[in-house]
Scaffold this active site. Structure first.
Site, short mmCIF file in Angstrom:
data_model
loop_
_atom_site.label_atom_id
_atom_site.label_comp_id
_atom_site.label_asym_id
_atom_site.label_seq_id
_atom_site.Cartn_x
_atom_site.Cartn_y
_atom_site.Cartn_z
N ASN A 207 -0.14 5.77 -2.60
CA ASN A 207 -0.36 6.40 -3.90
C ASN A 207 -1.38 5.57 -4.69
O ASN A 207 -1.88 4.55 -4.21
CB ASN A 207 0.96 6.59 -4.66
CG ASN A 207 1.68 5.27 -4.94
OD1 ASN A 207 1.08 4.22 -5.09
ND2 ASN A 207 3.00 5.34 -5.01
N ARG A 208 -1.66 6.01 -5.91
CA ARG A 208 -2.68 5.33 -6.71
C ARG A 208 -2.32 3.86 -6.97
O ARG A 208 -3.15 2.96 -6.78
CB ARG A 208 -2.86 6.05 -8.05
CG ARG A 208 -4.00 5.50 -8.91
CD ARG A 208 -3.86 5.93 -10.36
NE ARG A 208 -3.88 7.36 -10.52
CZ ARG A 208 -4.99 8.09 -10.71
NH1 ARG A 208 -6.16 7.50 -10.74
NH2 ARG A 208 -4.90 9.40 -10.87
N GLU A 210 -0.27 1.84 -5.35
CA GLU A 210 -0.30 1.04 -4.13
C GLU A 210 -1.74 0.72 -3.73
O GLU A 210 -2.04 -0.39 -3.27
CB GLU A 210 0.41 1.78 -3.00
CG GLU A 210 1.92 1.87 -3.19
CD GLU A 210 2.58 2.98 -2.41
OE1 GLU A 210 3.83 3.03 -2.39
OE2 GLU A 210 1.85 3.82 -1.81
N ASP A 277 8.28 11.40 0.82
CA ASP A 277 8.84 11.57 2.17
C ASP A 277 8.47 12.94 2.74
O ASP A 277 8.12 13.06 3.91
CB ASP A 277 10.37 11.45 2.13
CG ASP A 277 10.84 10.11 1.60
OD1 ASP A 277 10.11 9.12 1.77
OD2 ASP A 277 11.95 10.06 1.04
#
Length: 327
Positions: A207-208, A210, A277
């Site tokens: 994601n952004r 991370e 997930d």
């Protein structure tokens, strides 16, 4: 990015149904207390939830496996649980759902990870976590690696990393090395600690936040986001990179150098739990079913958006996804 039709999805689904995908990562038991809120406690300024029911669900990497099973894929789950009551409950639910748990290592020196959520009026009020984040033992590493070595016919591998200790550098690098040798696609939902261990994967889906943590700098706007994605692609030597941007959708970087935006479909969001997930499981299923990366990213976007409409952790199904695509 061009939308994918329900008809095209049905073709892809027919191709991936019945295949086997291994999910390696941090598994959790999700416990829910459901009830109504109509008053504030006289003891403290907190809501009082009148509990109506208690439910248990599979979380973390196990939720990825459950999404695959809901899509008609044989999911092989590898991870760690404790030798405790919650571990037994976890395995019972997984077996009832039809998930192969032979790759689960039982560690008597740690508890099963449990996340308890209290839901009042269909909104999450508080979450209580029981977990130990120590790294998997050498015995546990060998158990998982030996299990995967002995299982034949794996069509794909998903790493579902929640920084809980199941995924060591040895487990990650050995599995990726062997997957490349046998031309098995590898899909990664990473977390900060092991981020750069996932080199040479087929698709990495951070994601952004991370991505920013991995690169060490923030980015805003389209041009900065594209630069960040290209930097990360190079550092990971990934074949493809799919960066999720929350309400801003996703951005896909492919090995041929192309960059595509995936726009979020406007939805009434009830609960974002488990959306990541669902995204990685749908992505992997689609690729093993013959979808292009753009098609797989689009399906992943639709699937994660669909499960956000429901309270609690739910799994995507072929019919649900086909209906979402028809809207």
């Amino acid at each position: 990015m061009q939308n994918i039709s329900a008809e095209r999805f049905r073709t892809i689904a027919d191709n991936f149904k019945g295949k086997s995908i291994a999910v390696i990562g941090d598994v959790m038991l999700d416990r829910y207390f459901w009830g109504d809120v109509s008053r504030v406690s006289p003891e403290a300024p907190v809501p009082v939830v009148d509990i109506e029911k208690e439910t248990y669900h599979l979380g973390g990497a196990a939720n990825v496996a459950n999404n695959l099973k809901s899509l008609g894929i044989k999911s092989l789950l590898c991870g760690i649980i404790g030798d405790d009551k919650n571990g037994l409950e976890f395995k019972k639910i997984a077996v009832d759902y039809g998930i192969n748990c032979d790759g689960m290592f039982v560690d008597a020196d740690r508890p099963t990870t449990v996340k308890t959520r209290v839901i009042g009026n269909n909104q999450q009020i508080v979450r209580l976590d029981v977990e130990v984040k120590k790294a998997i033992s050498d015995v546990g590493e060998k158990y998982i690696l030996d299990y995967l070595d002995n299982y034949k016919g794996i069509a794909g591998i998903i790493f579902s990393d929640y920084n809980k200790g199941a995924l060591s550098l040895t487990v990650i690098t050995e599995i990726i090395r062997k997957a490349k040798a046998y031309n098995i696609p590898v899909f990664v939902d990473p977390k900060d600690e092991n981020f750069f261990a996932y080199k040479d994967a087929t698709v990495v889906k951070p994601n952004r936040k991370e991505t920013q943590n991995a690169l060490g700098y923030e980015f805003k706007g389209t041009e900065e986001t594209i630069k960040a994605g290209k930097d990360l692609m190079k550092q990971l030597n990934a074949e493809n990179l799919l960066v999720t941007l929350g309400f801003d959708g996703m951005i896909l970087f492919e090995k041929d150098g192309s960059v595509s935006s995936v726009t979020t479909v406007a939805r009434k969001v009830s609960d974002v739990s488990g959306a990541g997930d669902t995204a990685i499981s749908t992505l992997a299923a689609a690729i093993t079913g013959g979808a292009t990366m753009k098609e797989a990213a689009n399906l992943s976007n639709f699937a994660s958006g669909r499960v956000c409409e429901e309270p609690g952790i739910v799994s995507i199904t072929i019919d649900d996804l086909a209906k979402a695509l028809n809207k």
